[in-house]
Design a protein around this motif. Structure first.
Motif, PDB file in Angstrom:
ATOM      1  N   GLY A 190       0.840  -1.188   0.000  1.00 26.71           N
ATOM      2  CA  GLY A 190       0.000   0.000   0.000  1.00 26.71           C
ATOM      3  C   GLY A 190       0.874   1.235   0.000  1.00 26.71           C
ATOM      4  N   MET A 191       0.580   2.185   0.846  1.00 26.49           N
ATOM      5  CA  MET A 191       1.296   3.467   0.846  1.00 26.49           C
ATOM      6  C   MET A 191       2.676   3.311   1.480  1.00 26.49           C
ATOM      7  N   TYR A 212       1.540  11.710   3.277  1.00 22.94           N
ATOM      8  CA  TYR A 212       1.902  10.859   4.416  1.00 22.94           C
ATOM      9  C   TYR A 212       1.721  11.558   5.767  1.00 22.94           C
ATOM     10  N   PRO A 217       3.314   5.516   7.388  1.00 26.28           N
ATOM     11  CA  PRO A 217       3.243   4.649   6.218  1.00 26.28           C
ATOM     12  C   PRO A 217       4.312   3.559   6.276  1.00 26.28           C
ATOM     13  N   LYS A 245       0.188  -3.457   4.070  1.00 23.32           N
ATOM     14  CA  LYS A 245      -0.175  -2.061   4.269  1.00 23.32           C
ATOM     15  C   LYS A 245       0.207  -1.656   5.683  1.00 23.32           C
ATOM     16  N   SER A 246       0.336  -0.368   5.886  1.00 24.48           N
ATOM     17  CA  SER A 246       0.465   0.160   7.238  1.00 24.48           C
ATOM     18  C   SER A 246      -0.782  -0.195   8.041  1.00 24.48           C
ATOM     19  N   ASP A 248      -2.239   1.717   9.711  1.00 26.28           N
ATOM     20  CA  ASP A 248      -3.076   2.915   9.635  1.00 26.28           C
ATOM     21  C   ASP A 248      -3.822   3.050   8.304  1.00 26.28           C
ATOM     22  N   GLN A 249      -3.646   2.084   7.406  1.00 20.66           N
ATOM     23  CA  GLN A 249      -4.317   2.155   6.107  1.00 20.66           C
ATOM     24  C   GLN A 249      -5.249   0.968   5.928  1.00 20.66           C
ATOM     25  N   VAL A 255      -7.537   6.160   5.514  1.00 18.52           N
ATOM     26  CA  VAL A 255      -6.292   6.173   6.280  1.00 18.52           C
ATOM     27  C   VAL A 255      -6.566   6.859   7.606  1.00 18.52           C
ATOM     28  N   ARG A 257      -5.527   9.151  10.232  1.00 18.03           N
ATOM     29  CA  ARG A 257      -4.563  10.227  10.453  1.00 18.03           C
ATOM     30  C   ARG A 257      -4.845  10.892  11.800  1.00 18.03           C
TER      31      ARG A 257
END
Length: 260
Positions: A190-191, A212, A217, A245-246, A248-249, A255, A257
């Motif tokens: 992913g990111m 980001y 990420p 993926k993170s 957080d994603q 995502v 944040r």
């Protein structure tokens, strides 16, 4: 149990920065002899020095533009002349350009570069090295895909198309090479915070940094770890696909944040 890369040769494209750079370092530290290529010679010089400092072994490094058939031919010829064999091909070279919608405002030059690099470039490298991978008796093709190859999103239609294409090519290769000593793997992150977004936004670092903001990420090293893991499994073990993926994603648009 991890298998040593000693006596094996790994080729990494797009190795001058980001995931390609970290992958080359990781494979070298796992014992592989490296052949690295990229368009940016300054990044290759740094990579060669880094690998030599870490392992005491100087890798083969040459300029490589996967969109240029002559460049691809010259690079492959150089690798084979240097090592006489190839065991692993990491098709890492690729990019995203722009976030244009598919309408009258879209930059068609960006489309062509993405398709030529991400799809045709991967095909060019694979076509030329498959015979050597089969001949090695222990070959492995590792394609750098993306979660964008599983889920399309607005503004990424063409980039996503290239990564859906990579996923299709990977699946077809696995069938075409069935019964031959070549494994086929796709690593789909992913990111990842690399130069990816800077390139996507044509050098706009401020805009790229906002991608980001507020979450953690993946790093290039996170993805390289997965590539090295796949490459160091026993010869009969094929890691078909790793999606990472993170934490957080959740997907392309969701995502977590801080402050949101």
């Amino acid at each position: 149990m991890a298998i040593s890369g000693a006596g094996k040769v790994a080729v990494v494209t797009g190795a001058s920065a980001g995931i390609g750079y970290s992958t080359a370092v990781g494979l070298a530290e796992a014992g592989f002899q490296l052949a690295v290529g990229a368009r940016r010679k300054d990044g290759l010089v740094k990579l060669v020095e880094d690998i030599q400092r870490r392992t005491g072994v100087k890798p083969f490094a040459e300029s490589l533009d996967v969109t240029d058939k002559e460049s691809v031919d010259a690079f492959v010829k150089g690798v084979v002349s240097e090592y006489g064999k190839v065991n692993v091909l990491v098709n890492n070279a690729g990019k995203a350009l722009g976030v244009d919608y598919i309408d009258e405002r879209a930059n068609e030059d960006d489309w062509e570069v993405m398709l030529d690099t991400n799809v045709l470039g991967l095909l060019r490298m694979t076509k030329r090295l498959v015979p050597y991978l089969v001949e090695s008796g222990d070959g492995h093709i590792i394609n750098l895909g993306s979660t964008a190859g599983h889920e399309a999103y607005a503004g990424g239609g063409v980039y996503c198309a290239t990564k859906f294409g990579v996923r299709a090519i990977t699946g077809a290769l696995r069938q075409e090479l069935l019964g031959k000593p070549v494994r086929v793997t796709s690593i789909d992150p992913g990111m990842v915070e690399t130069e990816f977004s800077v390139v996507r936004f044509h050098g706009d670092t401020e805009r790229a940094s906002r991608v980001y903001e507020g979450f953690r990420p993946l790093t290039a090293e996170d993805v390289a770890d997965c590539i090295v893991f796949a490459a160091t499994r026993p010869a009969h073990v094929n890691i078909d696909n790793i999606i990472l993926k993170s934490v957080d994603q959740a997907d392309a648009t969701r995502v977590a944040r801080k402050g949101q």
